[in-house]
Design a protein around this motif. Sequence first.
Motif, PDB file in Angstrom:
ATOM      1  N   VAL A 248     -41.715  59.295  99.615  1.00  0.00           N
ATOM      2  CA  VAL A 248     -41.630  58.424 100.533  1.00  0.00           C
ATOM      3  C   VAL A 248     -41.242  57.505 100.757  1.00  0.00           C
ATOM      4  O   VAL A 248     -40.724  56.923 101.352  1.00  0.00           O
ATOM      5  N   LEU A 249     -41.791  56.395 100.137  1.00  0.00           N
ATOM      6  CA  LEU A 249     -41.101  54.846  99.868  1.00  0.00           C
ATOM      7  C   LEU A 249     -39.490  55.071  99.639  1.00  0.00           C
ATOM      8  O   LEU A 249     -38.989  53.722  99.799  1.00  0.00           O
ATOM      9  N   VAL A 250     -39.237  55.603  98.937  1.00  0.00           N
ATOM     10  CA  VAL A 250     -37.477  56.164  98.312  1.00  0.00           C
ATOM     11  C   VAL A 250     -36.759  56.359  99.859  1.00  0.00           C
ATOM     12  O   VAL A 250     -35.786  55.156 100.446  1.00  0.00           O
ATOM     13  N   ASP A 251     -37.100  56.902 100.507  1.00  0.00           N
ATOM     14  CA  ASP A 251     -36.574  57.660 101.751  1.00  0.00           C
ATOM     15  C   ASP A 251     -36.966  56.045 102.769  1.00  0.00           C
ATOM     16  O   ASP A 251     -35.949  55.815 103.333  1.00  0.00           O
ATOM     17  N   HIS A 252     -38.270  55.600 102.611  1.00  0.00           N
ATOM     18  CA  HIS A 252     -38.327  54.301 103.691  1.00  0.00           C
ATOM     19  C   HIS A 252     -37.212  53.177 103.312  1.00  0.00           C
ATOM     20  O   HIS A 252     -36.789  52.506 104.254  1.00  0.00           O
ATOM     21  N   LEU A 253     -37.045  52.827 101.848  1.00  0.00           N
ATOM     22  CA  LEU A 253     -36.632  51.757 101.158  1.00  0.00           C
ATOM     23  C   LEU A 253     -34.869  52.210 101.538  1.00  0.00           C
ATOM     24  O   LEU A 253     -34.189  51.309 102.470  1.00  0.00           O
ATOM     25  N   ARG A 254     -34.552  53.591 102.003  1.00  0.00           N
ATOM     26  CA  ARG A 254     -33.164  53.558 102.241  1.00  0.00           C
ATOM     27  C   ARG A 254     -32.693  53.561 103.381  1.00  0.00           C
ATOM     28  O   ARG A 254     -31.716  53.158 104.190  1.00  0.00           O
ATOM     29  N   ILE A 256     -34.357  51.426 105.921  1.00  0.00           N
ATOM     30  CA  ILE A 256     -34.226  49.600 105.747  1.00  0.00           C
ATOM     31  C   ILE A 256     -33.013  49.360 105.572  1.00  0.00           C
ATOM     32  O   ILE A 256     -32.240  48.358 106.168  1.00  0.00           O
ATOM     33  N   ARG A 257     -32.421  50.100 104.451  1.00  0.00           N
ATOM     34  CA  ARG A 257     -31.148  49.514 103.832  1.00  0.00           C
ATOM     35  C   ARG A 257     -30.066  49.784 105.154  1.00  0.00           C
ATOM     36  O   ARG A 257     -29.343  49.085 105.592  1.00  0.00           O
ATOM     37  N   GLU A 258     -30.653  50.687 105.549  1.00  0.00           N
ATOM     38  CA  GLU A 258     -28.752  51.341 106.348  1.00  0.00           C
ATOM     39  C   GLU A 258     -29.418  50.951 107.685  1.00  0.00           C
ATOM     40  O   GLU A 258     -28.284  50.465 107.941  1.00  0.00           O
ATOM     41  N   LEU A 259     -30.322  50.722 107.842  1.00  0.00           N
ATOM     42  CA  LEU A 259     -30.375  50.092 109.365  1.00  0.00           C
ATOM     43  C   LEU A 259     -29.832  48.144 109.464  1.00  0.00           C
ATOM     44  O   LEU A 259     -29.067  47.676 110.191  1.00  0.00           O
ATOM     45  N   ASN A 260     -29.914  47.512 108.104  1.00  0.00           N
ATOM     46  CA  ASN A 260     -29.275  46.260 107.621  1.00  0.00           C
ATOM     47  C   ASN A 260     -27.906  46.327 107.750  1.00  0.00           C
ATOM     48  O   ASN A 260     -26.819  45.369 108.203  1.00  0.00           O
ATOM     49  N   ARG A 261     -27.436  47.478 107.009  1.00  0.00           N
ATOM     50  CA  ARG A 261     -26.011  47.305 107.259  1.00  0.00           C
ATOM     51  C   ARG A 261     -25.454  47.319 108.319  1.00  0.00           C
ATOM     52  O   ARG A 261     -24.264  47.162 109.174  1.00  0.00           O
ATOM     53  N   LYS A 262     -25.633  48.367 109.368  1.00  0.00           N
ATOM     54  CA  LYS A 262     -25.767  48.631 110.750  1.00  0.00           C
ATOM     55  C   LYS A 262     -25.408  47.199 111.545  1.00  0.00           C
ATOM     56  O   LYS A 262     -24.350  47.028 112.191  1.00  0.00           O
ATOM     57  N   GLU A 263     -26.399  46.333 110.959  1.00  0.00           N
ATOM     58  CA  GLU A 263     -26.836  45.170 112.391  1.00  0.00           C
ATOM     59  C   GLU A 263     -25.841  44.298 111.730  1.00  0.00           C
ATOM     60  O   GLU A 263     -25.292  43.152 112.232  1.00  0.00           O
TER      61      GLU A 263
END
Length: 270
Positions: A248-254, A256-263
């Motif tokens: 669950v932690l690994v999926d959550h980190l992925r 967040i990284r995807e949101l930052n990349r889109k922003e």
Amino acid sequence: MSRCRFILILILMCGVDGDEVKSVTEGDSVTLSTDVTDTLTDDQILWRFGPKNARIAEIYQQNLPIYDHIEGFKDRLKLDGQTGSLTITNICIADSGVYKLTIIRSSGTLYKTFTVSVNSRLPVPVIIKDSSQCSSTSERSSASKCVLLCSVMNVTRVSLSWYKGNSLLSSIIVSDLNIRLSLPLEVEYQDTNTYRCVVNNTITNQTQHLDINDVCQTCSGPIQCSGFTEAVIRLVVFALMGVATVAVLVDHLRYIRELNRKEQTPSAQQ
């Protein structure tokens, strides 16, 4: 000739019917004695067995014995050439019954019967701890009890007993076949007395001595008390929960990284 003298002559000529009872354990040997003290010469010895009076062994004038190998007795009979006594080796339950002896002599005929009872070989009792009575170290006081069970399997016509030293503590008796016979005992964990469990019938017994330190092991905690299997299950569950948490932690980190990349992508294009 007086009546008493006449009876005495008949006894000397024909002998007296006698009945002897033998109780033996399965697998042992038993000797049916003729009680003849002098050496056989012209005598005839005849042994019969069972309700059909089947001949099983015979000897005449000290010749080689004759054995009728009826079912079950093959190679297990032995006649004494001097006395005519019969020995049965490796005796089994089916050998129980009535054996009839006939001794034909020049002075008369002697009869004797033997009733042989063959008992099953007793098993050694097994002592185990009643796991349902196990308590953790923090729950036990110096006066707490260790509950034990002494058991035997497939027994008949036996008694099962607990002894403290040479003193009888408790006993149970069964006459019919019992698949499992058990007898409980409570002892203190710190008890230093000697205990033994004994199973016995009319001719033999088997004994198991109690080692309190070995059987009444101290429980160090709830996992040990609940048993090895339950402890393993708990460890597996904890491990699976840990793996799930990491996933669950690994999926959550992925995410967040995807949101930052889109922003950050629109700013780069401007």
